[in-house]
Write a protein that holds these residues in place. Structure first.
Motif, PDB file in Angstrom:
ATOM      1  N   TRP A  91       0.864  -1.059  -0.090  1.00 20.29           N
ATOM      2  CA  TRP A  91      -0.045   0.126  -0.122  1.00 20.29           C
ATOM      3  C   TRP A  91       0.771   1.199  -0.180  1.00 20.29           C
ATOM      4  CZ3 TRP A  91      -0.922  -4.071   3.413  1.00 20.29           C
ATOM      5  CH2 TRP A  91      -1.856  -4.776   3.069  1.00 20.29           C
ATOM      6  N   GLN A  96      -4.555   4.420   1.672  1.00 16.28           N
ATOM      7  CA  GLN A  96      -5.018   3.534   0.739  1.00 16.28           C
ATOM      8  C   GLN A  96      -4.888   2.237   1.587  1.00 16.28           C
ATOM      9  OE1 GLN A  96      -5.837   3.780  -2.234  1.00 16.28           O
ATOM     10  NE2 GLN A  96      -5.759   5.803  -2.025  1.00 16.28           N
ATOM     11  N   ASP A 100      -8.357   0.124   1.736  1.00 16.52           N
ATOM     12  CA  ASP A 100      -8.456  -1.459   1.290  1.00 16.52           C
ATOM     13  C   ASP A 100      -9.171  -2.162   2.236  1.00 16.52           C
ATOM     14  OD1 ASP A 100      -7.656  -3.591  -0.686  1.00 16.52           O
ATOM     15  OD2 ASP A 100      -6.307  -4.026   0.905  1.00 16.52           O
TER      16      ASP A 100
END
Length: 232
Positions: A91, A96, A100
């Protein structure tokens, strides 16, 4: 946590009869010939799944301990027992990473209860949901991410997907089964049913962050929700 499971099958088979010495020699030669080894493309990083799972676990623990604002890649790596590079390979930022994981929760969902009655399905759903929302990690992480969602549209979208779609998949199964049994109207409003079923526990756990529901609360909630759905 999300765990990817694989099953290894034993494909070994017994040898069939050969058609003469030449065939036997050819078969023996084939057995001795080394199989070409598959190599990863040059420059490709091999991401070990056990390391990925350790990082995912560390993220939830770090969120519960310090919150999103104070969470750092360094802290995640330290808690997971890996270097920062291992995190950044997977990542590119903590945003992020969290997006996720939160999005993945929506995909998991919960299996729809199948007790044979609407009231039984709702009772089981409330038991499972209540326990999950009272889990120490969930009770810290969800409110913190909800607060961050007010400032970050990306987190807001991921949270909406995880919480609403995750519940919607279960509720739609309960409603469909009740409709098929004739316990509720065929034309029931699915969105309204979702709000009626999911709203109370999330209100207590996420909004007012109340204590454990008092004795008999889930039974009373189940009866009230069942009556409400039949009246829609």
């Amino acid at each position: 946590m999300l765990v990817r499971m694989t099953t290894n099958a034993d494909g070994t088979a017994g040898a069939a009869g050969t058609g003469g010495a030449a065939g036997a020699a050819g078969a023996a030669g084939a057995e001795r010939s080394p199989q070409p080894r598959r190599r990863a493309p040059a420059g490709a990083a091999v991401l070990r799944e056990d390391v990925t799972e350790a990082i995912r676990t560390a993220v939830f623990e770090e969120l519960a301990a310090v919150g999103y604002a104070r969470m750092s890649i360094e802290g995640i790596a330290r808690r997971a027992g890996v270097g920062k590079t291992a995190v950044y390979r997977r990542w590119r930022s903590k945003l992020q990473l969290v997006l996720d994981l939160v999005s993945a929760i929506a995909v998991q969902g919960l299996p729809a209860p199948d007790t044979g009655t609407l009231e039984g399905d709702l009772r089981l759903l409330y038991e499972v949901t209540s326990r999950a929302l009272r889990h120490p990690v969930a009770s810290q992480v969800i409110p913190d991410l909800q607060a961050e969602a007010a400032r970050n549209p990306e987190i807001a979208g991921a949270m909406q997907k995880a919480l609403r779609e995750g519940q919607a998949s279960v509720v739609s199964g309960i409603v469909a089964a009740a409709r098929a049994r004739g316990e509720i109207r065929t034309q029931i409003d699915g969105e309204l049913a979702l709000d009626v079923i999911s709203g109370p526990l999330y209100w207590r756990a996420v909004v007012i962050r109340g204590p454990k529901p008092p004795k008999g609360y889930l039974e009373s909630l189940t009866r009230a929700t069942t009556a409400a759905l039949k009246a829609l």
